[in-house]
Design an enzyme around this catalytic site. Sequence first.
Site, PDB file in Angstrom:
ATOM      1  N   ASP A  94      43.653  33.151  53.347  1.00  0.00           N
ATOM      2  CA  ASP A  94      43.477  34.557  53.004  1.00  0.00           C
ATOM      3  C   ASP A  94      44.056  35.387  54.161  1.00  0.00           C
ATOM      4  OD1 ASP A  94      42.848  36.907  51.749  1.00  0.00           O
ATOM      5  OD2 ASP A  94      40.794  36.342  51.250  1.00  0.00           O
TER       6      ASP A  94
HETATM    7  C1  NOJ Z   1      42.239  39.621  51.045  1.00  0.00           C
HETATM    8  C2  NOJ Z   1      41.452  39.284  49.828  1.00  0.00           C
HETATM    9  O1  NOJ Z   1      40.297  38.569  50.192  1.00  0.00           O
HETATM   10  C3  NOJ Z   1      42.212  38.475  48.810  1.00  0.00           C
HETATM   11  O2  NOJ Z   1      41.458  38.395  47.637  1.00  0.00           O
HETATM   12  C4  NOJ Z   1      43.553  39.058  48.548  1.00  0.00           C
HETATM   13  O3  NOJ Z   1      44.226  38.275  47.601  1.00  0.00           O
HETATM   14  C5  NOJ Z   1      44.317  39.133  49.846  1.00  0.00           C
HETATM   15  N1  NOJ Z   1      43.595  39.987  50.783  1.00  0.00           N
HETATM   16  C6  NOJ Z   1      45.733  39.663  49.663  1.00  0.00           C
HETATM   17  O4  NOJ Z   1      45.711  41.002  49.379  1.00  0.00           O
END
Ligand code: NOJ
Length: 746
Positions: free
Chosen positions: A294
Amino acid sequence: MKKHFLIAICALLLVSCGGRNESAPANPKVAANALKHYPIVDSLLRVMTLDEKIGQLVLYTSDWDVTGPSIRSGYVDDIRSGKCGNIFNAYTAAYTRQLQEIAVNETRLGIPLLFGYDVIHGFRTIFPINLGISASWDMPLIQESARIAAREAAAAGLHWTYSPMCDICVEPRWGRISEGAGEDAFLGSEVARAMVYGYQGGDLEDPLTIAACVKHFAAYGAPHAGRDYNTVDMSERWLREFYLPPYKAAVDAGAQTAMASFNEYDGTPATANRHLLTEILRDEWGFDGFVVSDYTGVMEMINHGTSRDLEDASIQALNAGNDMDMQSGGYSEFLAKAMKEGKVSKKTLDEAVRRVLTVKARLGLFEDPYRYCSPEREAAETKTEANLLAARTLAEESCVLLKNTHNLLPLDKNSTVAVIGPLADSADDLLASWRGAGQVEGIKSLLEGIREMAGGVVYAKGCDIENPGQAGFNQAEYAARSASTVIMVLGESCDWTGEAACRTSIQLPEVQKELLRRIAATGQPIVLVLLNGRPLDLSEESELADAILEAWYPGTMGGEAVARLLFGEASPSGRLSVTFPYNLGQVPIYHYAKNTGRPYVHKGVKYESRYLDCENEPLYPFGYGLTYTTFSYSKPELSAAEFGPMGSITAKATITNTGAKEGTEVVQLYIRDMVGSVTRPVKQLKGFERVTLAPGESRTVEFEITPELISFWRKDMTFGPEAGEFRAFIGPASDCTEFATFTYNE
Ligand code: NOJ
């Protein structure tokens, strides 16, 4: 140029080796090319330099959208120098082509970029939030919503969505409960599967499909105290039984990628959790796509306190099975050194690169890196009439009618209504968080939708969402008195849900409660429409309002959809996919609770599992929702009283529409395993079916009960059924009581 030469050779090799085929996928819905072997990937791996390989494991955001902390710039230079092989938050056919041209024409090998984006509940046509989508219990329509999202996104140059979000959640404080399918593993698995099929279709090379990403692996939906990014800790048994099934369903459906979650599990951040990313995901489940961290997940291992520095974190993450680094920059900076020092093996690195290149090959990017950048398709696919109609239908089906005293709803179209509340005229909130490329322009608010439907409308905002000012109360009261019915639109601001949007209160803000009290004191009938992204404490509202429609954040077509429901052009059929407690003190509360050693069965007895100041039961149970008609259920019947490993039985009940209007019932099957080698839930959802019945019409609904359906993680941590007695409940919600008993023999 050399690179074109190479790509040409690889392409030739691809054709001559018949790189398209191996064996047919077991599940015909899994993209047919998911199992193919791509010689071009072998060819590339043979000629790539170490730096080129590492570049393929790097994912940076463009500057078009910020979906996390802003920490770096210069992504275009990184693409040009081969340091970054994947980009997210860049879209439109024109812009992705511009970036793709840099990768294809200006790097040595011309390996195409992969473009990712958070297409969570639609891309341009925005569907209801995922918690709402799941409340439809309508898998074909959910699949269709993902298919539409994929078509719109793919036409704008995107190859990859960070969806489905498969995080089971029983924590209403957590803002991201809005992004998932609720509390239940069975329903969550159905939704996950439908979404992967919708995004990926039967052929990933089809430029109308995009790769899915199972996230957030794993158990991100269980942070302590409901605070985002917080510690997660639960037994492996609980994880496997109640949290992992939706992720697995998405993997089984062929999801091409997975995202490691921010949280730790069992003391190790998921980003470097080998048990999760390699032992479970790959070795047990056979996942053959790639894992992405993430946003800055690799870097955050320093804060977690399991890595000394970014170099250490990068080594740990890659070795644990996290193939791609989103936004930390650690792979880019340190992997070459780590390789030279033997801290990461060539095999590990090559495997990770192979996985990424294979997904690019499956998407057909080596054949035509621009196949997704089509301005013509972008114009033709975006917000078509069919897309909008699907969004409206899903918005209608996602709404849950929680209360409807004296059949106040549906309202008479000729009546004059007072529309009151801070969210009534907000088109923006309808789109919610993670709205993709959805635009608020041209979207009708609830007020506008109601205006098109009602005989007469008086509107008063009454108050702001949270600001305690009551200056608008008098006007609201005046409006209420001047109409025959009041529609109050209350709830949460849409940025109170989504990432980093947790709250310690699940009540409506005090000013809105006060407004409701004031209007209720007029004695006028009140329909309360709620816009929110989490289960709320509605204990007071459920007393004051005559009817309550939970509308979540219903998306682009929400204004029309809610109005159609209110005035009977459409009929509510949604059912809660998450329990609504009386108050926060009951949390976590979910329908698959265990019996405990002291279940509360004797009213008023002290030493039983209960509260002194509140019921054990929730205000609105999982699976609950009313319609504009009524249904009766026959007692459940079984095709046989027992079955064994090679057999199955059928449980059935006859449902009759006993009211005067057509309606859709969601018939639900719950099972209880009476004695197990470990404790079992008192009820667990094991099947459901939506049935639409005309007044007076009956339908017998059947569910097959197989050994697989009653399997669980047994005492020895093997998965399977155990012999003994079971109860099969069939009813309209998780608090149903009628059951039939059967025996499973080994
Ligand atoms: C953080 C988030 O937790 C995730 O769900 C998302 O896909 C990513 N950022 C990318 O934006």
